[in-house]
Design an enzyme around this catalytic site. Structure first.
Site, PDB file in Angstrom:
ATOM      1  CG  HIS A 106      -5.725  -6.056   0.169  1.00 49.28           C
ATOM      2  ND1 HIS A 106      -6.884  -6.057   0.910  1.00 49.28           N
ATOM      3  CD2 HIS A 106      -5.951  -6.873  -0.894  1.00 49.28           C
ATOM      4  CE1 HIS A 106      -7.778  -6.832   0.309  1.00 49.28           C
ATOM      5  NE2 HIS A 106      -7.229  -7.333  -0.790  1.00 49.28           N
ATOM      6  CE  LYS A 120      -4.050  -2.061   2.200  1.00 52.75           C
ATOM      7  NZ  LYS A 120      -5.007  -1.954   3.319  1.00 52.75           N
ATOM      8  CD  GLU A 169      -9.232  -8.871  -3.198  1.00 52.37           C
ATOM      9  OE1 GLU A 169      -9.999  -8.306  -2.402  1.00 52.37           O
ATOM     10  OE2 GLU A 169      -8.140  -9.379  -2.853  1.00 52.37           O
ATOM     11  CG  ASN A 227      -3.659  -2.195   6.746  1.00 46.22           C
ATOM     12  OD1 ASN A 227      -3.523  -1.775   5.592  1.00 46.22           O
ATOM     13  ND2 ASN A 227      -4.637  -3.012   7.093  1.00 46.22           N
ATOM     14  CE1 TYR A 281      -9.620  -2.698   0.398  1.00 43.11           C
ATOM     15  CE2 TYR A 281      -8.684  -0.777  -0.681  1.00 43.11           C
ATOM     16  CZ  TYR A 281      -8.527  -1.916   0.090  1.00 43.11           C
ATOM     17  OH  TYR A 281      -7.288  -2.273   0.556  1.00 43.11           O
TER      18      TYR A 281
HETATM   19  P1  CMP Z   1      -7.511  -4.263   3.892  1.00 44.96           P
HETATM   20  O1  CMP Z   1      -7.052  -5.615   4.269  1.00 44.96           O
HETATM   21  O2  CMP Z   1      -6.983  -3.690   2.609  1.00 44.96           O
HETATM   22  O3  CMP Z   1      -9.114  -4.232   3.834  1.00 44.96           O
HETATM   23  C1  CMP Z   1      -9.869  -3.054   4.006  1.00 44.96           C
HETATM   24  C2  CMP Z   1      -9.031  -1.895   4.489  1.00 44.96           C
HETATM   25  O4  CMP Z   1      -9.750  -0.851   5.087  1.00 44.96           O
HETATM   26  C3  CMP Z   1      -8.110  -2.401   5.590  1.00 44.96           C
HETATM   27  O5  CMP Z   1      -7.118  -3.236   5.068  1.00 44.96           O
HETATM   28  C4  CMP Z   1      -7.626  -1.065   6.173  1.00 44.96           C
HETATM   29  O6  CMP Z   1      -6.608  -0.489   5.373  1.00 44.96           O
HETATM   30  C5  CMP Z   1      -8.873  -0.182   6.011  1.00 44.96           C
HETATM   31  N1  CMP Z   1      -9.608   0.079   7.251  1.00 44.96           N
HETATM   32  C6  CMP Z   1      -9.766   1.296   7.815  1.00 44.96           C
HETATM   33  N2  CMP Z   1     -10.525   1.219   8.916  1.00 44.96           N
HETATM   34  C7  CMP Z   1     -10.882  -0.065   9.066  1.00 44.96           C
HETATM   35  C8  CMP Z   1     -11.676  -0.767  10.039  1.00 44.96           C
HETATM   36  N3  CMP Z   1     -12.270  -0.142  11.062  1.00 44.96           N
HETATM   37  N4  CMP Z   1     -11.816  -2.101   9.894  1.00 44.96           N
HETATM   38  C9  CMP Z   1     -11.229  -2.740   8.849  1.00 44.96           C
HETATM   39  N5  CMP Z   1     -10.478  -2.116   7.899  1.00 44.96           N
HETATM   40  C10 CMP Z   1     -10.290  -0.793   8.010  1.00 44.96           C
END
Ligand code: CMP
Length: 140
Positions: free
Chosen positions: A117, A11, A128, A114, A51
């Protein structure tokens, strides 16, 4: 053991901090093979589509803003139980909950930023991978 494919994104927060190599090293050392890979800068429509499953969630707008804030590295990974294996390597979505030795424990900034993904199941993985790669790009 089943050979599976999964989809990965390094990311914007990780690309911006020059962590592509560190994260790829962890992926490759785990035994997963890179089948396809490219760097892209998503536009809003592309990130919203990717998303779409989260579009009713309160964090959707900020998530999309973040995902288009800079380039990302998308890849298709292959290996034994690749979906679960990569999710274990990434660690919990929130780095505060991630286990030692995981990508998110080492590198993630917070719940949203984070660093990576990974697909959460076989159907998602298929969708995906196909969202970003044509069959003829899966050359690895
Ligand atoms: P990802 O695994 O890419 O899936 C959805 C993304 O939304 C997650 O990682 C985070 O980057 C983002 N995100 C932000 N807030 C939340 C939340 N409360 N719960 C889950 N995902 C979140």
């Amino acid at each position: 053991m089943a050979i599976e494919r999964t989809f990965s994104i390094i990311k914007p927060d990780a690309v911006e901090r020059n962590l592509i190599g560190d994260i790829l090293k962890m992926i490759e050392e785990s035994g997963l093979k890179v089948k396809a890979m490219k760097m892209i800068h998503m536009d809003r429509a592309q990130a919203e589509g990717f998303y779409a499953v989260h579009k009713e969630r309160p964090f959707f707008g900020e998530l999309v803003d973040y995902m288009i804030s800079g380039p990302v590295v998308v890849s298709c990974l292959e290996g034994e139980n690749a979906i679960k294996a990569y999710r274990e390597l990434m660690g919990a979505t929130n780095p505060a909950d991630a286990a030692e030795g995981t990508i998110r424990k080492r590198f993630a900034v917070n719940l949203q930023n984070n660093s990576c993904h990974g697909s959460d199941g076989p159907d998602t993985a298929k969708t995906e991978v196909a969202y970003f790669f044509n069959d003829d790009e899966l050359v690895g």
